[in-house]
Design a protein around this motif. Structure first.
Motif, mmCIF file in Angstrom:
data_model
loop_
_atom_site.group_PDB
_atom_site.id
_atom_site.type_symbol
_atom_site.label_atom_id
_atom_site.label_comp_id
_atom_site.label_asym_id
_atom_site.label_seq_id
_atom_site.Cartn_x
_atom_site.Cartn_y
_atom_site.Cartn_z
ATOM 1 N N ARG A 236 0.818 -1.223 0.000
ATOM 2 C CA ARG A 236 0.000 0.000 0.000
ATOM 3 C C ARG A 236 0.852 1.274 0.000
ATOM 4 N N ALA A 237 2.174 1.139 0.072
ATOM 5 C CA ALA A 237 3.033 2.331 0.143
ATOM 6 C C ALA A 237 2.985 3.092 -1.176
ATOM 7 N N ASP A 238 3.063 4.413 -1.075
ATOM 8 C CA ASP A 238 3.064 5.272 -2.273
ATOM 9 C C ASP A 238 4.159 4.845 -3.240
ATOM 10 N N GLY A 239 3.808 4.717 -4.492
ATOM 11 C CA GLY A 239 4.816 4.451 -5.511
ATOM 12 C C GLY A 239 5.189 2.991 -5.658
ATOM 13 N N VAL A 240 4.720 2.136 -4.749
ATOM 14 C CA VAL A 240 5.003 0.703 -4.870
ATOM 15 C C VAL A 240 3.772 0.037 -5.479
ATOM 16 N N ALA A 282 11.398 -0.551 -6.496
ATOM 17 C CA ALA A 282 12.188 -1.565 -5.797
ATOM 18 C C ALA A 282 12.853 -0.963 -4.560
ATOM 19 N N ALA A 283 13.432 0.204 -4.738
ATOM 20 C CA ALA A 283 14.086 0.863 -3.600
ATOM 21 C C ALA A 283 13.072 1.225 -2.524
ATOM 22 N N GLN A 284 11.902 1.715 -2.969
ATOM 23 C CA GLN A 284 10.862 2.075 -1.996
ATOM 24 C C GLN A 284 10.346 0.853 -1.240
ATOM 25 N N ALA A 285 10.238 -0.279 -1.958
ATOM 26 C CA ALA A 285 9.739 -1.492 -1.321
ATOM 27 C C ALA A 285 10.725 -1.982 -0.266
ATOM 28 N N GLN B 209 -5.730 2.577 -6.247
ATOM 29 C CA GLN B 209 -4.848 3.702 -5.971
ATOM 30 C C GLN B 209 -5.238 4.869 -6.889
ATOM 31 N N GLY B 210 -5.108 6.099 -6.428
ATOM 32 C CA GLY B 210 -5.441 7.254 -7.256
ATOM 33 C C GLY B 210 -4.688 7.232 -8.573
#
Lengths: 455, 455
Positions: A236-240, A282-285, B209-210
């Motif tokens: 659910r994280a933004d950008g993932v 990938a980095a964000q995850a 997601q938006g």
């Protein structure tokens, strides 16, 4: 009354017990009986002839794909004819403009995947058994897999079907168009009906553009509940935007380690596996898994490493099956409930002394606890644990099956989950398509008919 | 026998002809009759009471959402009660972890969109009427919109329903889980059933997601068939992943120009509108349109310009409606057939002297030719052209409705498309849920019952 041999061409009907033995049940630890015969039709007409004969003689018909099911859905009943579609195994068409494939039901999932890839297209639903399971079986059970968390389940890909109903009628349902709002969604009704309404004889499936290259991220946790919460938070994280979101507990990866060494440190109790397509994701995850308490998290450094990690996940059932007779759960719960439900399952396992190894499509809340009987357990104990887990899932707002189907194993639980009113309506819907109730009796959540010879 | 007023609280039943007049038909040019009454229930119990009363009295019930339908699906029949859910208009829950919303059927599509956006989520199905249409109506018709080409139709978002069947039973179907393989897909059966099986009283919808920021690409062509082929080729080009893929013909954008000046050069006969989320895709889309013969193609330079282009598309029906009485088609054909079908439609229009303006969700093959009667045409002529277009679509492997539903307007054509065997099965399925055939008689592709008082 003519025999089945009288109405079908030579070679279609098999009564040799040495052959029949391989067609009387699926992969699950559920009861079965010996069928009277096996029929292997090669086309729709032969399916219709067999069903007409079954209606005339009052013979139960048990449809079968590749027999890789995990709910006893293809298990034979006394006096039945097993109707196996394995000889209807041709890909009839792949249309790259419409992005669809037309296949016979005996085509294997992997066979379509490979053929679609040749024209840059992709059929996403990917059960772990994808190299062996048939698309007919996938349609019958509304099969899922790892890709569902982003790409949906089999039903989302079925544009049209040819079916032979339990009454012996050949119908074409749905269309080749991207959208279709013309009347009741009978196509969708047949998907997931587990051979209780009729036999699917042709399938038109939506295809997608080929999947982009994937990066796999792995995170290690000191508890399964913690891993589950971290997986959901990361998804659910933004950008993932995850392509898959899987979990394996210690018992599972320990079993897999015997097949392919994973060399994990001792303190790891659970693994989360994610895939993403974008570098930034990938980095964000990795960061999100670490923020959620991972012992460590890292991303695959090469396509080979990525593939190896996913292979470890895909071999989970095979690996755990080496430890004993396995009964596989398939509960699906709201993702916010996964952590608490996994903790309850661990507690049930401990209380009853039944070893459980769990893999999960955790991003979908779809859990596969595998109950392992090394030969020392009673059937009653295994069943008690199985039922206790179903009850926990339903109490958490979940369902007793996310992707394997009801079959035999979960029939009572499904009836309990749905309630009498829905089961009665299901039974009436079945009667519309299968008025003599000859199709796969005793399976799915319908009333048992008085005339049914159940297992 | 008690009256409807006897069984419901004060204020729920309306018989004032001045009010009834606004509730007797939808937006389409199709026949209707005066209803006997209007009922506006405020909760599920009241819906169940009204349906029970209708069964006891043999009164036809015509369910109604916001009345924005385009197939006559909510048109009243003689002696009927119109059951309008507009007072059941609360968003009951938005769950950002499960990414779902629970709503009453009278909630407007735009109302949910706005509420979801507040927590960074998005409900994709977006009929052009989204500011006015209700989610109950969207479910009844399996509504689509511009986003379908990438994100699917209403049915793809319905996780669970509460319904009151035509027999008056309150049922909960489906679950809050991402996957659910437990028995027949009755949830999916109710979606698109146009109020002929029962009344939907609560809807659990999947959210996403938006949506990321969009770039709009516009391409101009000298013929509609050329524009259609170019749109499909561009949508299928490597690296172009369209969020929408729309087409407007000259008659349409000329009508829109009267509402909001578009200032297009004379030689333009058709416009293609695409949206993408990635910079690279925008450049590729422009290049692909040019390669496919565009007079010119360019991408929006600002979010304002992008929004303006989409607004022009969304106002097409409103703009064309100013030219006369409009009958809207909704055929859907394989995307490879769009060019030839549009050419045939133009030829039909010319032959019969009926002006037609066409917009299309061309990426889905979903065409909306709008037949314009400025008052000079006979009903028979309009109907002949309408039916000729339906026939062309079916002959091209298409369907008579992609997203508006069958309603009254396309009932005969739908019956012809599906064939007697499927229509008979549809009728039997209806009987399971609506044994007295009181629900929305005369609509969708089921047999007419002898007792039905049709329009």
């Amino acid at each position: 009354m003519p025999s089945l041999e009288d109405v079908l061409p030579p070679g279609r009907v098999v009564r040799d017990p040495a052959i029949l033995v391989a067609y009387q049940h699926d992969q699950e630890h559920a009861p079965w009986s010996e069928p009277a015969a096996l029929v292997r039709p090669i086309n729709t007409d032969e399916v219709a002839v067999a069903i007409a004969w079954a209606n005339a003689t009052g013979t139960p018909v048990v449809p079968r794909g590749a027999g890789t099911g995990l709910s006893g859905g293809a298990n034979a009943v006394p006096g039945s004819v097993v109707l196996c579609v394995e000889q209807m195994n041709r890909i009839l068409e792949i249309d790259p403009v419409e992005r669809l494939a037309v296949v016979q039901p005996g085509v294997l999932n992997e066979q379509l995947r490979a053929a679609a890839a040749e024209v840059g297209l992709w059929y996403p639903p990917d059960p772990s058994s994808r190299e062996m399971c048939s698309l007919g079986g996938n349609v019958a059970t509304n099969a899922g897999g790892l890709c569902c968390v982003r790409y949906g389940v089999t039903r989302d890909y079925v544009l049209a079907l040819e079916v032979v109903t339990g009454a012996g009628q050949v119908l074409r349902l749905g269309s080749r168009t991207a959208k279709n709002a013309v009347g009741y969604h009978l196509t969708g009704l047949f998907v997931g009906s587990e051979g209780t309404l009729g036999v699917v004889t042709e399938i038109t499936l939506r295809l997608r553009q080929g999947q982009p290259p994937l990066t796999t991220i792995i995170g290690a946790f000191e508890s399964t509940a913690m891993a589950a919460s971290a997986a959901v938070a990361t998804m659910r994280a933004d950008g993932v935007n995850v392509e898959i979101c899987e979990l394996m507990d210690e018992a599972t990866f320990t079993a897999v380690d015997a097949l392919m060494p994973l060399e994990l440190p001792d303190e790891v109790a659970s693994l989360v596996l994610l895939q993403v397509t974008e570098e930034a994701a990938a980095a964000q995850a990795v960061a999100a898994l670490e923020a959620a308490g991972a012992l460590w998290a890292h991303r695959s450094e090469s396509p080979q490493e990525s593939a190896l990690l996913i292979e470890a996940r895909r071999r989970a059932f095979e690996a755990v099956s080496r430890l004993g007779t396995v009964t596989t759960e398939d509960v699906c719960v709201p993702v916010g409930q996964v952590g608490p439900v996994l903790t309850e399952i661990e507690s049930i396992a401990t209380t009853h002394g039944v070893p459980i190894a769990t893999v999960a499509h955790v991003g979908d809340g779809n859990l596969h606890p595998m109950l392992i009987d090394d030969g020392s357990l009673s059937q009653a104990t295994v069943r008690a644990v199985f039922d206790a887990i179903l009850a926990v899932a339903v109490a958490a707002g979940g369902t007793v099956t996310g992707e394997h189907g009801v079959g035999l194993l979960k029939r009572d639980a499904a009836i309990g989950q749905l309630g009498d009113a829905v089961v009665e309506l299901n039974s009436q819907v079945k009667s519309v398509f299968d008025p003599n109730h000859i199709m796969n009796p005793g399976k799915i959540a319908v009333r048992a008919m008085p005339q049914e010879a159940l297992i």
